[in-house]
Design a protein around this motif. Sequence first.
Motif, PDB file in Angstrom:
ATOM      1  N   TRP A  37       0.860  -1.320   0.083  1.00  0.00           N
ATOM      2  CA  TRP A  37      -0.029   0.016   0.105  1.00  0.00           C
ATOM      3  C   TRP A  37       0.718   1.197   0.052  1.00  0.00           C
ATOM      4  O   TRP A  37       2.084   1.169   0.226  1.00  0.00           O
ATOM      5  N   ARG A  45      -4.695   6.298   2.164  1.00  0.00           N
ATOM      6  CA  ARG A  45      -3.910   5.394   1.820  1.00  0.00           C
ATOM      7  C   ARG A  45      -4.500   4.387   0.510  1.00  0.00           C
ATOM      8  O   ARG A  45      -5.606   4.286   0.607  1.00  0.00           O
ATOM      9  N   TRP A  47      -4.165   0.931  -2.370  1.00  0.00           N
ATOM     10  CA  TRP A  47      -3.633  -0.002  -2.549  1.00  0.00           C
ATOM     11  C   TRP A  47      -2.540  -0.101  -3.657  1.00  0.00           C
ATOM     12  O   TRP A  47      -3.108   0.398  -4.899  1.00  0.00           O
TER      13      TRP A  47
END
Length: 121
Positions: A37, A45, A47
């Motif tokens: 991530w 945040r 992926w």
Amino acid sequence: QVQLVESGGGLVQAGGSLTLSCAASRITFSSTTIAWWRQPPGKQREWVATIHSSGTINYEDSVKGRFTISRDSPKNTVYLQMNSLEPEDTAVYYCDVISGGRWIRGASGAWGQGTQVTVSS
């Protein structure tokens, strides 16, 4: 308990390459699912990539063809090889692993320090 430590971040120029490492203890990576991530400055945040216990690999669209996730089972380490880096890749990068049926960082909210990647233009 599982321990994860990211390393390998740094400052690179656009178009350059960098390889991040995620070293684990108290878990065997060969039979687990691991994900990368990242969190750009001022953003949520997001992926980046996953390598599943089955060997299946998935990438976020913006990094496909540029990033490669891999595992070195004897060293219990997962890597993120990043090529053709862009300023938009600037972020703090984190790894996570499924242990006991849960993502140990995602489930706990304890993401740690991560490793900083800065791409200059």
